[in-house]
Motif scaffolding. Structure first.
Motif, PDB file in Angstrom:
ATOM      1  N   ILE A 158       0.845  -1.188   0.000  1.00 13.32           N
ATOM      2  CA  ILE A 158       0.000   0.000   0.000  1.00 13.32           C
ATOM      3  C   ILE A 158       0.882   1.240   0.000  1.00 13.32           C
ATOM      4  O   ILE A 158       1.863   1.333   0.729  1.00 13.32           O
ATOM      5  CB  ILE A 158      -0.932   0.017   1.237  1.00 13.32           C
ATOM      6  CG1 ILE A 158      -1.765  -1.258   1.284  1.00 13.32           C
ATOM      7  CG2 ILE A 158      -1.845   1.225   1.214  1.00 13.32           C
ATOM      8  CD1 ILE A 158      -2.673  -1.450   0.091  1.00 13.32           C
ATOM      9  N   ASP A 159       0.520   2.201  -0.838  1.00 10.93           N
ATOM     10  CA  ASP A 159       1.227   3.480  -0.872  1.00 10.93           C
ATOM     11  C   ASP A 159       0.846   4.285   0.371  1.00 10.93           C
ATOM     12  O   ASP A 159      -0.343   4.513   0.620  1.00 10.93           O
ATOM     13  CB  ASP A 159       0.844   4.244  -2.135  1.00 10.93           C
ATOM     14  CG  ASP A 159       1.765   5.436  -2.392  1.00 10.93           C
ATOM     15  OD1 ASP A 159       2.519   5.800  -1.467  1.00 10.93           O
ATOM     16  OD2 ASP A 159       1.734   5.992  -3.496  1.00 10.93           O
ATOM     17  N   PRO A 160       1.798   4.713   1.190  1.00  9.93           N
ATOM     18  CA  PRO A 160       1.448   5.434   2.422  1.00  9.93           C
ATOM     19  C   PRO A 160       0.673   6.725   2.198  1.00  9.93           C
ATOM     20  O   PRO A 160      -0.033   7.176   3.106  1.00  9.93           O
ATOM     21  CB  PRO A 160       2.814   5.716   3.065  1.00  9.93           C
ATOM     22  CG  PRO A 160       3.736   4.694   2.491  1.00  9.93           C
ATOM     23  CD  PRO A 160       3.250   4.458   1.094  1.00  9.93           C
ATOM     24  N   LYS A 161       0.797   7.327   1.007  1.00 11.14           N
ATOM     25  CA  LYS A 161       0.086   8.574   0.786  1.00 11.14           C
ATOM     26  C   LYS A 161      -1.422   8.373   0.694  1.00 11.14           C
ATOM     27  O   LYS A 161      -2.189   9.343   0.791  1.00 11.14           O
ATOM     28  CB  LYS A 161       0.584   9.252  -0.490  1.00 11.14           C
ATOM     29  CG  LYS A 161       0.104   8.613  -1.784  1.00 11.14           C
ATOM     30  CD  LYS A 161       0.519   9.430  -2.989  1.00 11.14           C
ATOM     31  CE  LYS A 161      -0.049   8.834  -4.270  1.00 11.14           C
ATOM     32  NZ  LYS A 161       0.324   9.618  -5.460  1.00 11.14           N
ATOM     33  N   LEU A 162      -1.867   7.118   0.511  1.00 11.01           N
ATOM     34  CA  LEU A 162      -3.292   6.817   0.442  1.00 11.01           C
ATOM     35  C   LEU A 162      -3.901   6.532   1.800  1.00 11.01           C
ATOM     36  O   LEU A 162      -5.113   6.328   1.895  1.00 11.01           O
ATOM     37  CB  LEU A 162      -3.525   5.611  -0.482  1.00 11.01           C
ATOM     38  CG  LEU A 162      -3.016   5.737  -1.914  1.00 11.01           C
ATOM     39  CD1 LEU A 162      -3.246   4.441  -2.677  1.00 11.01           C
ATOM     40  CD2 LEU A 162      -3.689   6.906  -2.622  1.00 11.01           C
ATOM     41  N   LEU A 163      -3.088   6.513   2.844  1.00 10.43           N
ATOM     42  CA  LEU A 163      -3.550   6.167   4.184  1.00 10.43           C
ATOM     43  C   LEU A 163      -3.456   7.368   5.113  1.00 10.43           C
ATOM     44  O   LEU A 163      -2.703   8.310   4.868  1.00 10.43           O
ATOM     45  CB  LEU A 163      -2.729   5.010   4.754  1.00 10.43           C
ATOM     46  CG  LEU A 163      -2.728   3.702   3.957  1.00 10.43           C
ATOM     47  CD1 LEU A 163      -1.738   2.735   4.562  1.00 10.43           C
ATOM     48  CD2 LEU A 163      -4.121   3.096   3.919  1.00 10.43           C
ATOM     49  N   ILE A 164      -4.227   7.311   6.186  1.00  9.76           N
ATOM     50  CA  ILE A 164      -4.184   8.322   7.243  1.00  9.76           C
ATOM     51  C   ILE A 164      -3.718   7.631   8.512  1.00  9.76           C
ATOM     52  O   ILE A 164      -4.424   6.760   9.039  1.00  9.76           O
ATOM     53  CB  ILE A 164      -5.556   8.968   7.459  1.00  9.76           C
ATOM     54  CG1 ILE A 164      -6.020   9.692   6.193  1.00  9.76           C
ATOM     55  CG2 ILE A 164      -5.514   9.956   8.625  1.00  9.76           C
ATOM     56  CD1 ILE A 164      -7.401  10.287   6.300  1.00  9.76           C
ATOM     57  N   PRO A 165      -2.532   7.951   9.016  1.00  7.11           N
ATOM     58  CA  PRO A 165      -2.054   7.298  10.250  1.00  7.11           C
ATOM     59  C   PRO A 165      -2.850   7.775  11.456  1.00  7.11           C
ATOM     60  O   PRO A 165      -2.573   8.821  12.041  1.00  7.11           O
ATOM     61  CB  PRO A 165      -0.585   7.723  10.326  1.00  7.11           C
ATOM     62  CG  PRO A 165      -0.512   9.000   9.555  1.00  7.11           C
ATOM     63  CD  PRO A 165      -1.544   8.900   8.471  1.00  7.11           C
ATOM     64  N   ILE A 166      -3.850   7.025  11.824  1.00 12.45           N
ATOM     65  CA  ILE A 166      -4.738   7.432  12.907  1.00 12.45           C
ATOM     66  C   ILE A 166      -3.991   7.481  14.238  1.00 12.45           C
ATOM     67  O   ILE A 166      -4.324   8.278  15.121  1.00 12.45           O
ATOM     68  CB  ILE A 166      -5.947   6.467  12.988  1.00 12.45           C
ATOM     69  CG1 ILE A 166      -6.972   6.985  14.004  1.00 12.45           C
ATOM     70  CG2 ILE A 166      -5.510   5.063  13.311  1.00 12.45           C
ATOM     71  CD1 ILE A 166      -8.259   6.191  14.018  1.00 12.45           C
ATOM     72  N   GLY A 167      -2.951   6.649  14.387  1.00 10.69           N
ATOM     73  CA  GLY A 167      -2.179   6.686  15.631  1.00 10.69           C
ATOM     74  C   GLY A 167      -1.432   7.987  15.808  1.00 10.69           C
ATOM     75  O   GLY A 167      -1.348   8.526  16.920  1.00 10.69           O
ATOM     76  N   ASP A 168      -0.884   8.533  14.715  1.00 17.22           N
ATOM     77  CA  ASP A 168      -0.172   9.808  14.803  1.00 17.22           C
ATOM     78  C   ASP A 168      -1.129  10.985  14.897  1.00 17.22           C
ATOM     79  O   ASP A 168      -0.797  12.019  15.473  1.00 17.22           O
ATOM     80  CB  ASP A 168       0.727   9.981  13.580  1.00 17.22           C
ATOM     81  CG  ASP A 168       1.831   8.933  13.532  1.00 17.22           C
ATOM     82  OD1 ASP A 168       2.098   8.332  14.581  1.00 17.22           O
ATOM     83  OD2 ASP A 168       2.403   8.723  12.448  1.00 17.22           O
ATOM     84  N   ALA A 169      -2.325  10.842  14.319  1.00 19.01           N
ATOM     85  CA  ALA A 169      -3.273  11.953  14.321  1.00 19.01           C
ATOM     86  C   ALA A 169      -4.015  12.089  15.643  1.00 19.01           C
ATOM     87  O   ALA A 169      -4.221  13.197  16.141  1.00 19.01           O
ATOM     88  CB  ALA A 169      -4.276  11.781  13.175  1.00 19.01           C
ATOM     89  N   CYS A 170      -4.423  10.959  16.226  1.00 21.41           N
ATOM     90  CA  CYS A 170      -5.252  10.998  17.433  1.00 21.41           C
ATOM     91  C   CYS A 170      -4.510  10.560  18.691  1.00 21.41           C
ATOM     92  O   CYS A 170      -4.975  10.851  19.795  1.00 21.41           O
ATOM     93  CB  CYS A 170      -6.484  10.106  17.251  1.00 21.41           C
ATOM     94  SG  CYS A 170      -7.506  10.534  15.828  1.00 21.41           S
ATOM     95  N   CYS A 171      -3.408   9.854  18.541  1.00 17.59           N
ATOM     96  CA  CYS A 171      -2.714   9.303  19.701  1.00 17.59           C
ATOM     97  C   CYS A 171      -1.240   9.700  19.675  1.00 17.59           C
ATOM     98  O   CYS A 171      -0.353   8.857  19.885  1.00 17.59           O
ATOM     99  CB  CYS A 171      -2.850   7.778  19.737  1.00 17.59           C
ATOM    100  SG  CYS A 171      -4.548   7.176  19.616  1.00 17.59           S
TER     101      CYS A 171
END
Length: 455
Positions: A319-332
């Motif tokens: 998976i290309d990382p630009k297509l994902l949202i790192p929820i751990g870095d955003a919320c945690c």
């Protein structure tokens, strides 16, 4: 809350999903409904794409948020005024109107009916607001059918003229379908309730698929498709069941009377010999329409992840990382690194963030270099312009030194003669210190396009 008593106040903060409006349903369900409207709705995305830049789209969105807040506040005030005006003589109970949506037009005719022109202005505003919404919706539906179905699935190629003609035909056909569906919607009760319910039923599963792809790299296309269809079937089941059993549900209307009506009111009560049989799933159907979107998103995530793990989930390096949202870095972001790495599901965001930061630094450095170079050239040009020959007003003498002028044939204002032929124009190609000026056209366009698509 003090007027309605502690029982009603406790009801408004209850976590029971069957309560029509509570603090939790408005915060959670209302937030997800708004996110679905402004983030994943086709009509809204088309408006974003019409703006030239992302910054302009954000500004338009903020302006829309202010306008929407004003509309909601004014609509709430209108509802309060209507309740206070008809609290002692309810038009619906008095059989003066047949539906709750007719109270506002009835109020306009009751209060402003004697003033010529004002009821017509009210009617024109209603139609203008409806037509603006319907036109954008029909345009979006036609665009989806042409781009995703006709040109995507069927792989047909169309010219611009033919695509415009087919888009108009689809708009006419879809408009006729919408007009026919109004007959069905008339049986769904309140317009606002029906609109929000249908919106949650249809757009909730779509937003769930986006959430599945944004936050979970293991999800595959099988999980997304099965999760979407399962969530849509569940939402339609709840919605249709609520419409069929709505006569068995408890009324949630505020207390209204007809004691203060000036005209006599004749109310006929129909007595039934046998009570209506209670549906065993009435509690399931009684879920508030504000919870339709959260239920749809949650069902897509559960079913989609289950099916994805059963049908070969994606590996983190696929998976290309630009297509994902790192929820751990955003919320945690405050959690330890070990937990944040676990929430990343094995995706290498560190390398991606380093490359993105290097790209942004490179772009910023190039923009700074361009600015400094243009500023230096502008300074040299201004200096050259200021070293032009100066005519003495008393001696009428013109200097003929080696002057640098922006134009070789500049004419003196006081005397009609040109500068000597040894005057030269400034050149901006090479500076005095031997450094070659940075040329914007020398950028490698292939590298620029690659980096833009990468980030």
């Amino acid at each position: 809350m003090g007027r309605f008593g502690p029982d009603r106040a406790r009801k408004y903060i209850s976590p029971d999903p069957r309560t029509r409006h509570t603090i939790w349903s408005l915060l959670i369900g209302g937030s997800l409904n708004a996110l679905s409207t402004y983030g994943f709705n086709q009509t809204q995305v088309q408006r974003y794409m019409c703006v030239r830049s992302t910054r302009g789209a954000k500004q338009a969105l903020f302006i829309n948020a202010v306008g929407a807040a004003i509309v909601i506040i004014l609509s709430s005030f209108i509802g309060v005024i209507l309740y206070a005006y008809y609290a002692g003589c309810d038009p619906l109970t008095a059989k003066r109107v047949s539906d709750v949506d007719q109270i506002f037009p009835y109020f306009v005719m009751d209060v402003l009916g004697g003033k010529p022109g004002l009821p017509g202005v009210f009617l024109a505003c209603i139609f203008s607001g409806s037509l603006s919404t319907i036109s954008s919706g029909l345009n979006s539906l036609a665009a989806v059918i042409i781009e995703d179905v006709y040109k995507g699935l069927m792989r047909r190629k169309l010219s611009d003229e033919r695509q415009g003609l087919i888009s108009k035909i689809f708009s006419v056909v879809l408009g006729a379908v919408v007009m026919l569906l109004t007959y069905v919607v008339s049986y769904l009760g309140s317009v606002l309730n029906a609109a929000l319910s249908l919106f949650g039923v249809l757009s909730g599963p779509i937003m769930g698929v986006f959430f599945l792809g944004f936050f979970f790299p293991q999800a595959n296309r099988h999980g997304g498709l099965v999760g979407f269809l399962t969530s849509l079937a569940l939402q339609l089941w709840i919605f249709l069941g609520a419409q069929i059993t709505k006569n068995q549900m408890t009324s949630v209307r505020l207390n209204l009377t007809i004691d203060n009506c000036t005209e006599p009111v004749n109310i006929t009560t129909i007595l039934t010999s046998s009570p209506i049989k209670r549906d065993p799933l009435i509690d399931f159907y009684s879920v508030s329409y504000m919870w339709y979107t959260p239920i749809a998103v949650l069902s897509v995530l559960i079913v989609g992840l289950t099916v994805s793990y059963l049908t070969r989930p994606h590996k983190p390096n696929e998976i290309d990382p630009k297509l994902l949202i790192p929820i751990g870095d955003a919320c945690c972001c405050c959690l330890p690194k070990r937990i944040r790495d676990f929430l990343r599901c094995g995706v290498d965001y560190e390398n991606y963030f380093q490359e993105k930061h290097a790209y942004e630094s490179d772009v910023e450095m190039k923009e700074t270099h361009l600015y400094d170079t243009s500023k230096k050239h502008s300074f040299s040009s201004n200096t050259a312009s200021r070293t032009l020959s100066v005519t003495d007003a008393n001696t009428k003498h013109t200097s003929s030194s080696n002057v640098v002028s922006p134009t070789p044939s500049l004419t003196n204002r006081n005397r009609k003669r040109k500068y000597p032929s040894n005057v030269v124009s400034p050149t901006l190609s090479v500076a005095k210190n031997g450094d070659v000026a940075y040329d914007n056209s020398a950028l490698n366009l292939a590298d620029e396009e690659f980096l833009k698509t990468r980030f």
